[in-house]
Design an enzyme around this catalytic site. Sequence first.
Site, PDB file in Angstrom:
ATOM      1  N   GLU A  83      -1.412  -0.485  -6.670  1.00 17.13           N
ATOM      2  CA  GLU A  83      -0.015  -1.448  -7.542  1.00 17.13           C
ATOM      3  C   GLU A  83      -1.307  -2.089  -9.098  1.00 17.13           C
ATOM      4  OE1 GLU A  83       2.870  -1.448  -6.963  1.00 17.13           O
ATOM      5  OE2 GLU A  83       2.972  -0.086  -5.014  1.00 17.13           O
TER       6      GLU A  83
ATOM      7  N   HIS B  12       4.022  -5.138   3.299  1.00 16.74           N
ATOM      8  CA  HIS B  12       5.855  -4.372   3.663  1.00 16.74           C
ATOM      9  C   HIS B  12       6.163  -5.058   5.430  1.00 16.74           C
ATOM     10  CE1 HIS B  12       3.239  -0.646   1.830  1.00 16.74           C
ATOM     11  NE2 HIS B  12       4.088  -1.412   1.444  1.00 16.74           N
TER      12      HIS B  12
HETATM   13  P1  13P Z   1      -3.182   0.662  -2.858  1.00 14.64           P
HETATM   14  O1  13P Z   1      -3.615   0.990  -0.930  1.00 14.64           O
HETATM   15  O2  13P Z   1      -3.099   1.064  -3.957  1.00 14.64           O
HETATM   16  O3  13P Z   1      -2.912  -0.225  -2.474  1.00 14.64           O
HETATM   17  O4  13P Z   1      -1.275   1.043  -2.135  1.00 14.64           O
HETATM   18  C1  13P Z   1      -0.854   0.537  -1.027  1.00 14.64           C
HETATM   19  C2  13P Z   1       1.066   0.260  -1.146  1.00 14.64           C
HETATM   20  O5  13P Z   1       1.192  -0.685  -0.608  1.00 14.64           O
HETATM   21  C3  13P Z   1       1.405   0.705  -2.585  1.00 14.64           C
HETATM   22  O6  13P Z   1       2.860  -0.241  -2.563  1.00 14.64           O
HETATM   23 ZN    ZN Z   2       3.585  -0.916  -1.006  1.00 16.63          ZN
END
Ligand code: 13P
Ligand code: ZN
Length: 271
Positions: free
Chosen positions: A120, A145
């Site tokens: 991201e 999340h």
């Molecule tokens: P990364 O492991 O690349 O940080 O991705 C996790 C994520 O939540 C992508 O939206």
């Molecule tokens: Zn994510």
Amino acid sequence: MKSILDTRPALAAEIMKVAEVAGFLWEKGWAERNGGNITVNVTNEVGCGCSLPDKALAGPFAIGETLPNLKDCWFFCKGTNRRMRDLARDPMANGSVIKITEDCAHYYIVADAVVPPTSELPSHLAVHNWLIGKGSSYKACLHTHPTQLVALSHNQAFLQKDVLTKLLWSMIPETRAFCPRGLGIVPYMLPGSNSLASATIAALEEDYDVVLWEKHGVFAVGEDVIEAFDMVDTLNKSALIYRDARAMGFVPDGMSEAQMADLARAFNLPK
Ligand code: 13P
Ligand code: ZN
């Protein structure tokens, strides 16, 4: 092993805040596998005139766009595919310090290990570029999340402008007081894409500090990562109260508009 942190207590303190928040995210159940990411602008903590780029471990790597306000800036980033629970335990083995190059389109990984930054990164760096451009003192970006907020994003009725802001504010006075800008909405877009980055900035520009990525997660900005986390935690607490009232078999009344306006006046809130 020698660490960039050994001689930089201010940088170590910022990275320890990231580790602390990473642990909270795991404990909350918001960080399945590698879910979520954190970046912090640590340019002030690294100190100017630092010769570290000469000793870069890897790079230059393309950012994918040119971000003119990031010239020579330094960031701590969670590594892509790295777990929050591992970041909490050992931040320098599961994240990296990067430096943006003079052309504002590339970065070097400087310390402590070659840990490629989060997928991201386009969203995070575009937001940091925007924050610097508007003279903001905010230094941290957090993507996570939070289960109940993501659940609410699966219903179109909650994705209309400020429907969730008002619902979540009305669940408990703290949410109105400590998330005074509410919750912006970003429609579903491919994770890690430049379009998600632009839509996130467009939502933040509407004067939100936290935005909900439909069917994915939230993106929050703050003075530091603790502040960004606290806002998401408070919003998700409201979502839990709403869920629990529904589970108890009734639709919660919520505080009235008048009660919320009263709070806004008493606390001198921005909206
Ligand atoms: P990364 O492991 O690349 O940080 O991705 C996790 C994520 O939540 C992508 O939206
Ligand atoms: Zn994510």
